[in-house]
Design a protein around this motif. Structure first.
Motif, short mmCIF file in Angstrom:
data_model
loop_
_atom_site.label_atom_id
_atom_site.label_comp_id
_atom_site.label_asym_id
_atom_site.label_seq_id
_atom_site.Cartn_x
_atom_site.Cartn_y
_atom_site.Cartn_z
N GLY A 40 45.14 50.92 43.40
CA GLY A 40 45.76 52.40 42.21
C GLY A 40 45.35 52.03 41.38
O GLY A 40 45.94 51.11 40.59
N PHE A 41 44.95 52.25 40.27
CA PHE A 41 44.97 52.32 38.89
C PHE A 41 46.04 52.10 38.34
O PHE A 41 46.43 51.47 37.63
N GLY A 42 47.35 53.40 38.89
CA GLY A 42 48.47 52.99 38.60
C GLY A 42 49.38 52.39 38.76
O GLY A 42 50.19 51.95 37.98
N ALA A 43 48.85 51.69 39.83
CA ALA A 43 50.31 50.31 41.04
C ALA A 43 49.09 48.77 39.76
O ALA A 43 49.95 47.94 40.16
N THR A 44 48.22 48.84 38.63
CA THR A 44 47.20 47.56 38.46
C THR A 44 48.27 47.64 36.93
O THR A 44 47.85 48.35 36.42
N THR A 45 48.44 46.36 37.00
CA THR A 45 48.98 46.35 35.63
C THR A 45 48.27 45.06 33.98
O THR A 45 47.13 44.11 35.41
N VAL A 46 48.16 44.77 33.59
CA VAL A 46 47.65 44.15 32.58
C VAL A 46 47.57 42.48 33.08
O VAL A 46 46.80 41.78 33.31
N GLU A 47 48.31 42.35 33.45
CA GLU A 47 49.30 40.97 33.79
C GLU A 47 47.94 40.29 34.85
O GLU A 47 47.99 39.84 35.59
#
Length: 213
Positions: A40-47
């Motif tokens: 999911g987009f929201g659960a993904t971080t830049v890190e």
């Protein structure tokens, strides 16, 4: 006496850096889209994206201002590339043809990564309403950026109605061509689809103008 090694062309190193930058950017996009799809987009971080792409987070931000720019697109980056393409064209090339040429450049750059663009399209189709609103704002920014390029080519300001009208017409054709390219089951190139659509649209507009003029 040992002969001196041949001199490398002045443009060789900048070209190499550009290719390396493009490879890194493509790797970031691929890693991000796979993560967006999986968790999911929201659960993904830049890190997480940086780790998957085997880069440092600071390297991510050299290529994209945010993770949103990976999914939604980066109008500033594309506008910069468009300006570069158009700047190389002779001054006598008309604005519509100049911008269409820049869009053909975009089509050629997209062609090798069809699977990646299809993944992005599917993700965008499943956006929540808030993200969809943000996407519309980015599209509006993209229209403004291209309209500025058209106005510069015309030698006028963005209040010239031709700048907005021609921009939206070209963008609509390009967007429709991309959609067709992504859903087709044959291997017709995006460039060919876009050129054919431009020709039919232009012919239809000319015919209408002749009938009503």
């Amino acid at each position: 006496m040992t002969a001196a090694p041949p001199q490398r062309p002045a443009s060789a190193e900048p070209d190499r850096r550009h290719r390396r930058r493009q490879r890194t950017r493509a790797a970031i996009e691929a890693a991000a889209l796979e993560l967006f799809t999986a968790q999911g987009f929201g659960a993904t971080t830049v890190e997480q994206i940086a780790e998957a792409a085997d880069i440092a987070p600071r390297t991510f931000f050299r290529h994209f201002p945010s993770k949103d720019a990976v999914l939604f697109g980066d109008p500033a980056h594309e506008a910069e590339r468009m300006r570069e393409v158009i700047a190389e064209l002779p001054a006598e090339v008309p604005p519509l043809r100049a911008v269409a040429t820049a869009m053909l450049d975009a089509a050629d750059r997209m062609e090798p990564d069809r699977a990646q663009h299809l993944m992005r399209a599917r993700l965008l189709d499943n956006l929540e309403s808030g993200c969809d609103y943000e996407l519309q704002l980015l599209k509006q920014r993209w229209v403004q950026d291209i309209a500025e390029v058209v106005a510069e080519r015309l030698g006028t300001g963005t209040d010239d109605p031709r700048a907005a009208a021609w921009t939206m017409t070209l963008m609509a054709c390009f967007g429709a061509a991309v959609h067709s390219w992504l859903v087709r089951t044959d291997d017709r190139p995006l460039r060919a689809i876009f050129v054919a659509l431009l020709a039919e649209t232009g012919g239809g507009l000319v015919e209408f103008a002749e009938r009503t003029g």
